[in-house]
Design an enzyme around this catalytic site. Structure first.
Site, mmCIF file in Angstrom:
data_model
loop_
_atom_site.group_PDB
_atom_site.id
_atom_site.type_symbol
_atom_site.label_atom_id
_atom_site.label_comp_id
_atom_site.label_asym_id
_atom_site.label_seq_id
_atom_site.Cartn_x
_atom_site.Cartn_y
_atom_site.Cartn_z
ATOM 1 N N TYR A 144 0.595 -1.195 -0.078
ATOM 2 C CA TYR A 144 0.038 -0.039 0.066
ATOM 3 C C TYR A 144 0.911 1.487 0.115
ATOM 4 C CZ TYR A 144 -0.107 -1.824 4.839
ATOM 5 O OH TYR A 144 -0.055 -2.408 6.213
ATOM 6 N N CYS B 279 12.240 -10.718 -7.471
ATOM 7 C CA CYS B 279 11.876 -10.472 -9.086
ATOM 8 C C CYS B 279 10.882 -9.715 -9.315
ATOM 9 C CB CYS B 279 11.856 -11.846 -9.644
ATOM 10 S SG CYS B 279 13.324 -13.006 -9.160
#
Ligand SMILES: *Cc1c(COP(=O)(O)O)cnc(C)c1O
Length: 476
Positions: free
Chosen positions: A367, A394
């Site tokens: 968030y 990744c």
């Protein structure tokens, strides 16, 4: 007092890609700005120390990444909350940082604890928290969770739905027991915070709506139950909130509901929980109000609203999580690579990759939470450079600190410290990319106490049923 800042807002001038709330520090080595736990300082040679322990000595023992809790700062905050809010009750929101020893600190400081799952309840009970000082939350509590709560005798079960009333009544009958319950209500207050962590506006999963009428219906149903004892109502409006306006509206709406319930039943409910969500400083732009002022403000609000509805002041409780567990925590990482990236228009950003990432702190990715960073193992006379601290994973969103200034000479092997990291980091950690989760250690008077040890690859491989005899040694 402050406002939420919007991630990624860009300065109009071409020379800086920094967000508007972030200015270049006069001294990039300075730690005295309200961001760091009370026990963090720099020794005369520039080395950071936490709770009397130098971070190089600390990481020699724990490795990195590591979450370091300044124990004295944690317990001081717990005590401060208890004293500032007394005689109101303070429930520490366990989900923010929960280990057996953390629960013992909370217990010994005289606070209660909130849990939100069977696992959290088990930790609180195992730590020796008296069950009557535990409150159980959750919008979809399982039967086994409720059964454990009832057999252990937890003090409060916060009911979140009509289905849960049915489930709990059935279990009480089966076990021949009763339960003291509260009804979680949604007040319609939208806390000024990220949408996903604002929990009291209407279009979300938690609680009974006041505006929709379900709250009063649920309360009356509990009131008439032969096995449930309704003691009050519960509201939680969101997280990382800096002003009391939202709490004022929530107090007015919950107290109006209590007075409507009195009209319907003739009974004045004795308890009201106003929830948690009190904001802390993650960056220099966040300036939370002192706890004593906050407590005085909330008490005045509740007393004022009670007069308005001609109610006696109920026993109120608050549920701080991050306000107690966030600031005492510092995350330490080791720098692996440093990479300048040209942004065009003469702007550049420096990417500092460290040995952790979204697996140990998902909040920036989840968030857009903001954090700050500092060079921990030395001071530097180099220019402050706008930097982004990123992890090993990744994902392009694998960001730990989106924007802060770090000295220009940060290099592989340096230690980076991230303040205000005690809450919702290690607790939300994952094993993404088969990454063992980091330890949580407490430091006090130069001593280290491991609260959660580091996970090992063997811990993770131990879950994989495809491992064959002898295989484990092939990885060594
Ligand atoms: C998460 C939560 C809290 C604590 O929130 P903080 O932002 O950590 O203070 C308190 N009450 C309830 C019901 C919660 O879900």
């Amino acid at each position: 007092m402050t406002h939420m800042h919007v991630a990624g807002t860009i300065h109009a001038d071409a020379v800086s890609a920094a967000p508007v709330w972030l200015s270049k520090p006069d001294d990039v080595n300075d730690l005295a700005d309200g961001l760091w736990s009370a026990g963090v300082r720099r020794d005369s040679d520039g080395m950071m120390s936490i709770g009397g322990l130098r971070v190089d000595d600390l990481v020699a023992r724990t490795g990195t990444p590591v979450y370091v809790i300044d124990k004295a700062d944690f317990t001081d905050r717990a005590r401060l909350w208890r004293d500032a809010f007394g005689p109101w009750q303070v429930y520490y929101a366990g989900k923010s940082l929960l280990t057996l020893d953390v629960v013992r600190w909370i217990r010994d400081e005289g606070l209660n604890v909130d849990v939100a799952s069977e696992g959290e309840l088990a930790v609180a009970l195992l730590a020796g928290m008296p069950p009557e000082r535990i409150a159980l939350h959750g919008n979809n509590k399982s039967v086994s969770e409720l059964r454990l709560a009832l057999t252990a005798g937890v003090g409060r079960i916060i009911i979140d739905s009509a289905d849960e009333i049915t489930r709990l009544e059935k279990l009480c009958r089966e076990l021949g027991t009763r339960a003291e319950v509260m009804i979680r209500v949604t007040t319609g207050v939208e806390a000024h915070t990220h949408e996903y962590i604002a929990t009291a506006h209407e279009d979300q999963k938690f609680g009974f709506s006041i505006a929709g009428g379900q709250a009063l219906v649920g309360m009356v149903r509990c009131f008439h139950s032969r096995v449930l004892d309704l003691v009050g109502i519960h509201s939680h409006i969101g997280s990382q909130i800096f002003d009391t306006n939202g709490f004022e509206i929530a107090a007015r709406r919950t107290l109006r509901l209590i007075s409507q319930f009195r009209e319907a039943t003739g009974v004045e409910l004795p308890e009201l929980v106003l929830g948690g969500g009190f904001g802390i400083a993650y960056t220099r732009a966040d300036t939370p109000e002192p706890v004593t002022d906050l407590a005085a403000g909330l008490k005045e609000i509740v007393e004022h609203e009670c007069r308005g509805f001609n109610l006696s002041v109920p026993l109120v409780a608050v549920e701080p999580g991050r306000a107690i567990s966030g600031p005492p925590g510092t995350a330490l990482y080791t720098v692996g690579t440093v990479k300048p990236v040209e942004l065009g228009g003469g702007q550049s950003r420096r990417y500092v990759s460290v040995d952790g990432g979204m697996s140990d702190n998902i909040r920036p990715a989840l968030y857009a939470a903001e954090y700050s960073a500092a060079l921990a193992n030395r001071e530097s006379a180099a220019e402050p450079v706008l930097s982004r601290v990123v992890g090993v994973h990744c994902e392009g969103g694998d960001i730990l600190v989106r924007d802060d200034f770090l000295p220009d000479d940060v290099q592989p092997g340096d230690l980076i410290a991230v303040p205000a990291s005690g809450a919702y980091s290690r607790m939300m950690a994952s094993n993404y990319n088969m990454t063992p989760r980091p330890p949580v250690v407490a430091v006090e008077d130069g001593n280290v106490q491991v609260l959660l040890r580091r996970e090992t690859l063997d811990d993770l491989l131990g879950l994989d049923q495809g491992v064959r005899e002898g295989n484990l040694h092939d990885t060594r």
